[in-house]
Design an enzyme around this catalytic site. Structure first.
Site, PDB file in Angstrom:
ATOM      1  N   GLU A 199       0.797  -1.225   0.000  1.00  0.00           N
ATOM      2  CA  GLU A 199       0.000   0.000   0.000  1.00  0.00           C
ATOM      3  C   GLU A 199       0.832   1.279   0.000  1.00  0.00           C
ATOM      4  O   GLU A 199       0.298   2.356  -0.226  1.00  0.00           O
ATOM      5  CB  GLU A 199      -1.025   0.000   1.142  1.00  0.00           C
ATOM      6  CG  GLU A 199      -0.466   0.023   2.545  1.00  0.00           C
ATOM      7  CD  GLU A 199      -0.315  -1.385   3.125  1.00  0.00           C
ATOM      8  OE1 GLU A 199      -0.221  -2.353   2.350  1.00  0.00           O
ATOM      9  OE2 GLU A 199      -0.295  -1.488   4.370  1.00  0.00           O
ATOM     10  N   ASN A 200       2.139   1.174   0.231  1.00  0.00           N
ATOM     11  CA  ASN A 200       2.953   2.375   0.092  1.00  0.00           C
ATOM     12  C   ASN A 200       3.182   2.732  -1.371  1.00  0.00           C
ATOM     13  O   ASN A 200       3.728   3.789  -1.671  1.00  0.00           O
ATOM     14  CB  ASN A 200       4.291   2.215   0.815  1.00  0.00           C
ATOM     15  CG  ASN A 200       5.086   1.029   0.352  1.00  0.00           C
ATOM     16  OD1 ASN A 200       4.542  -0.056   0.152  1.00  0.00           O
ATOM     17  ND2 ASN A 200       6.382   1.202   0.166  1.00  0.00           N
TER      18      ASN A 200
END
Lengths: 234, 218
Positions: free
Chosen positions: B47-48
């Site tokens: 998700e980064n």
């Protein structure tokens, strides 16, 4: 002619930053953080800052530098506490901390830059994040009303930029930098490589220069690794 | 015998299907990547801001600009793509991710999950967990069935602050595979050598047992 956004150094780039301002810092962990702006803010001694940043750095690096010098009064983040000094200040009440879901954090940045004052998201419904927030149902699901941020300054870091402020990031160092660049009233970009306009392929630019007000080549990038994990060759 | 963490990951890997985009949380979920069944293609979302996440780099090849959501150095596989955080959560909220696997401190029989905060302890934050659980259509929780004090983590109601409500679809623990249904935890499989009685004893929430419960095949 393209507009020239170049400032000479980090000191010049942070001009106008005042005590008690709300400031965004790009980066995820220590990846893609504006190291040079952080160093200049430390040197300038600006106090009482509310920092919007996914994380809060580590002891002695990243936003940990500004925590150590007590320049931060509030952190708005999704994940913190890889940092003893942070923990100490938070537990003693010296530092106010507002934790918000990571996607909500990103969207509140994007919305600020996109002229959307508020939006509904399902994240946090039924949790303490929902306290005091308007709930509305769409498509049979509950959503929370979340507001766009309002930040006079955003500090971001890119791999490459041109003098017009167009930015290209490297790998996962893009993270919050793009949405925060959109959000800042004054967005300051520091880059590893600063090139004249025309040298970047317009097809490859990640953040259009219209979102960037000041750009400079960072004097030094330490680019510290927080969790070095490797596999062996054998 | 109850499964270890790798066993739990191995069992969850059987839930992967060809063409799935998958988000793996920190801890046991990360290990799932080690057991992808042969003959299928899946892509891991971090998700980064990347899809196509690969294994850890070889020593000396670490790149400070290339990390996962646990801030560990990683590599990119052919076909990988990087994007910004708001796009990443558009993928998550927009239900473009097929499967989310995450750890938990407690799960309730309604599918509520608590995994981010213990009152009285230093709170680090929810990271992306609340966004993930609020939106994903398929959420598998990887967890130990009981805590260190031997108390059940599969409860009628969560006691810890919630991360999300009515969102978990399946739990894979060291003892069993259970689905969240309207009537409670439905026992699907037992860990090899673990009896139904042992699972009953370790589950505080309502447990539904229908017919013979097969053992997991690992």
């Amino acid at each position: 002619m393209a507009i020239n956004k170049v400032v000479q150094n980090a000191q010049e780039a942070i001009e106008g930053l005042k005590d008690n301002m709300t400031v965004m810092f790009g980066g995820f962990g220590l990846c893609g953080i504006p190291e040079n702006a952080i160093a200049a803010i430390r040197e300038k001694g600006t106090k009482g800052l509310t920092c919007i940043s996914n994380n809060a750095g580590v002891d002695g690096f990243g936003l940990g530098v500004l925590l150590e010098s007590r320049q931060v009064s509030k952190m708005i983040s999704s994940y913190v506490g890889e940092n003893d000094e942070f923990e100490r200040q938070m537990l003693s009440g010296e530092l106010e901390v507002e934790l918000i879901p990571q996607g909500t954090l990103a969207e509140r940045c994007r919305a600020a830059g996109a002229g959307i004052p508020a939006f509904f998201t399902p994240a946090g419904y039924g949790t303490e994040v929902a306290l005091g927030k308007e709930v509305r149902w769409f498509n049979d699901k509950p959503h929370l009303l979340e507001l766009a941020f309002n930040a006079p300054f955003a500090f971001v870091k890119a791999d490459k930029g041109d003098t017009a402020g167009n930015l290209i990031f490297n790998a996962t160092a893009r993270n919050f930098n793009h949405a925060m660049a959109m959000a800042g009233k004054i967005t300051v970009a520091e880059v590893e490589e600063l090139v004249p306009v025309g040298e970047l392929d317009p097809n490859e630019i990640h953040t259009p220069g219209i979102f960037v007000q000041r750009i400079f080549k960072g004097e030094k990038f330490e680019k510290r690794i927080e969790q070095r994990t490797v596999r062996s060759k054998s | 015998m109850a499964l270890d963490k790798n066993g739990i990951a191995q069992r969850i890997a059987q839930e992967l299907r060809d063409g799935y985009y998958v988000n793996l949380g920190i801890g046991i979920p990360t290990l799932v990547a080690n057991y992808i069944p042969s003959g299928i293609d899946v892509e891991f979302q971090s998700e980064n801001g990347m899809l196509g996440m690969g294994p850890f780099p070889f020593e000396g090849e670490e790149d400070a600009d290339l990390i996962n959501a646990g801030k560990q150095t990683i590599t990119a596989l052919p076909g990988a793509v990087y994007f910004d955080s708001s796009t990443s959560f558009a993928m998550i909220r927009g239900q473009h991710v097929d499967l989310t696997v995450l750890g938990a401190m407690e799960v309730s029989e309604q599918g509520d999950i608590a995994n981010w905060k213990i009152p009285g302890m230093m709170v680090k934050g929810m990271g992306g967990a609340m966004d993930l659980v609020a939106s994903a259509k398929n959420i598998i929780v990887a967890m130990m069935h009981t805590n260190k004090q031997g108390e059940s983590k599969l409860l009628r109601q969560c006691t810890l602050p919630l991360t999300g409500v009515k969102c978990v679809t399946r739990v894979v623990s060291n003892l069993a595979v259970l689905d969240i249904t309207e009537k409670g935890f439905k026992l699907i499989e037992r860990a090899p050598g673990v009896s139904v009685d042992e699972i009953k004893a370790a589950t505080e929430g309502r447990l539904i047992i229908e017919g013979d419960i097969p053992e997991m095949k690992l």
